[in-house]
Design an enzyme around this catalytic site. Structure first.
Site, PDB file in Angstrom:
ATOM      1  N   LYS A   1       0.832  -1.200   0.000  1.00  0.00           N
ATOM      2  CA  LYS A   1       0.000   0.000   0.000  1.00  0.00           C
ATOM      3  C   LYS A   1       0.871   1.256   0.000  1.00  0.00           C
ATOM      4  CE  LYS A   1      -0.507  -0.088   5.050  1.00  0.00           C
ATOM      5  NZ  LYS A   1      -1.452  -0.149   6.180  1.00  0.00           N
TER       6      LYS A   1
ATOM      7  N   MET B   1      12.138  24.104   1.122  1.00  0.00           N
ATOM      8  CA  MET B   1      11.296  23.207   0.350  1.00  0.00           C
ATOM      9  C   MET B   1      12.110  22.361  -0.629  1.00  0.00           C
ATOM     10  SD  MET B   1       7.967  23.940  -2.055  1.00  0.00           S
ATOM     11  CE  MET B   1       6.832  24.081  -0.675  1.00  0.00           C
TER      12      MET B   1
ATOM     13  N   ARG C   1     -11.402  -1.025  14.693  1.00  0.00           N
ATOM     14  CA  ARG C   1     -11.339  -0.118  13.542  1.00  0.00           C
ATOM     15  C   ARG C   1     -12.296  -0.709  12.519  1.00  0.00           C
ATOM     16  NH1 ARG C   1      -5.496   0.911  10.840  1.00  0.00           N
ATOM     17  NH2 ARG C   1      -5.951  -1.198  10.126  1.00  0.00           N
TER      18      ARG C   1
ATOM     19  N   TYR D   1      16.400  30.361   5.737  1.00  0.00           N
ATOM     20  CA  TYR D   1      15.196  31.012   6.249  1.00  0.00           C
ATOM     21  C   TYR D   1      15.220  31.052   7.773  1.00  0.00           C
ATOM     22  CZ  TYR D   1      12.891  30.615   1.661  1.00  0.00           C
ATOM     23  OH  TYR D   1      12.551  30.731   0.351  1.00  0.00           O
TER      24      TYR D   1
END
Length: 420
Positions: free
Chosen positions: A65, A349, A163, A300
């Site tokens: 998955k 980023m 669940r 930054y």
């Protein structure tokens, strides 16, 4: 224009390699600024190690998955099929259909909810759907009746995870809806399973809880079979349970991160877990090296100030690629040219900055290892996960699909590129 041609060439290389391997030319890596390097030989090794833990008549259901936990589900699944894996599990139907369209022939179990809007696709692509409640099972049964189609299903039993699944606590009241599912006339039930909540824990109470879950599952299966109900294949053990409770006998174990060399939780420190090798490394290139004077502020937020004249290198990877900004200013080190270098300032980023003052002969294009091993040093996925108080698979799951996956097999003799 050049970048477009370059991208096209890499994509063509990957498409060619779906049908076969090609001899590695190291210059093919040169265009890449950051990439995941995935060792398929270690994948084979981990599969062999799982087989040592389980009985000869128990098989492996590979959980792939979330893009095989960031490793690339198509290449990983195709490779696993070639190594004898005949059953896969995913979370969602789109993952399963993508695998079907890319050549995966084995059974695929969908572990989560699939909208009734897509029931027809379950039949079309020969997928196996988890039955998560009696009401949901009736919807699939009704769909198959009206459309005269065939959908394979596995019944999910909730023995304490609370669940998805039909609750079973050993009482007659909780068995009634389960029995009703098995008597729906248009369902094709090919399996029954449960899931453990704390199998990764070595806490005595948690160990007892897991054993109680399995005892409930066994009790239910016994009752069903005494009533001549066909349960299909049975599976209960996830990655930690495969390590911690190998004596829980079922037809399949469900292994995901274990096959990728990423056991987690307390059990990851066990001797048997040490035999599994991470198949993934994260690498990037230096884009620029520069000298800064004393008292220069970096990145930054200006959170790092040079204490003296320092040499820094900018690395072409950042939190947009999935290397977490949380790791900024935490004295985390990476490996470059066989040496350790500390990440300084805030991770951006698309870039991060490292202090390379003590490293000679460093230049643009040099490779930085952010996760993995080089020259006797290791930056482990587990170490980074511990710094972030999370699981190792969350780290790799967040590595952006824009980061190319490079697949290596056979002593670095062959590679595959997967550009998403």
């Amino acid at each position: 224009m050049l970048s477009n041609l370059l991208y096209t060439n890499i994509v063509c290389i990957y498409k060619f390699n779906i049908e076969g391997n090609y001899h590695m030319n190291t210059h093919l890596l040169e265009p890449l600024t950051r990439w995941l390097e995935i060792d398929l030989d270690l994948l084979s090794h981990n599969i062999d190690e799982v087989k040592k833990l389980i009985s000869p008549d128990t098989k492996i259901m590979a959980v792939v998955k979330d893009n095989a936990y960031g490793h690339g589900d198509i290449v990983i699944a195709n490779e696993m099929e070639s190594l004898g894996i005949d059953f896969f599990a995913v979370s969602h139907i789109d993952e399963a259909i993508r695998m079907r369209k890319n050549g995966v022939k084995s059974d695929i179990l969908i572990l989560s909810y699939t909208s009734p809007y897509y029931f027809q696709l379950l039949s079309k692509y020969n997928l196996t759907q988890s039955l998560i409640s009696l009401e949901y099972a009736k919807k699939i049964d009704n769909f198959c009746n009206i459309n005269r189609c065939h959908i394979n299903t596995h019944v999910k039993i909730d023995t304490g995870m609370h669940r998805l699944g039909l609750c079973y606590d050993g009482t007659p009241n909780t068995i009634k809806p389960i029995l009703e599912i098995y008597h729906l006339s248009h369902l094709n039930i090919t399996g029954t399973y449960t899931h453990f909540a704390v199998a990764d824990s070595l806490n005595p109470d948690d160990i007892a809880y897991t054993k109680k879950q399995f005892e409930l599952f066994q009790k239910l299966i016994t009752i069903l079979r005494e009533k001549n109900i066909h349960t299909g294949i049975l599976h209960s053990q996830n990655t930690p349970a495969t390590l911690h409770f190998p004596d829980f006998k079922c037809d399949y174990i469900r292994a995901g991160t274990l096959l990728l060399g990423m056991p987690y939780g307390d059990i990851a420190q066990s001797p048997q877990a040490k035999n599994f090798k991470p198949i993934l490394s994260l690498k990037a290139r230096i884009s620029i090296v520069k000298m800064l004077p004393a008292n220069a502020k970096v990145s930054y937020g200006l959170n790092y100030t040079t204490s003296k004249a320092e040499k820094i290198a900018v690395v072409a990877i950042g939190y947009g690629d999935g290397f977490p900004r949380y790791l900024s200013n935490r004295q985390l080190k990476v490996i470059v040219n066989g040496h350790l270098a500390e990440i300084i300032g805030n991770i951006c980023m698309d870039q991060l900055i490292i202090n390379v003052t003590s490293i000679e002969n460093i230049e643009e294009g040099d490779i930085v290892t952010l996760i993995g091993s080089d020259n006797g040093y290791t930056i482990s996925l587990d170490y980074i996960a511990q710094m972030m108080n999370t699981l190792n698979n969350e780290i790799v799951n967040h590595i952006n699909p824009r980061v190319p996956r490079v697949y290596i097999r056979g002593n670095d003799s062959f590679i595959k590129f997967s550009i998403f």
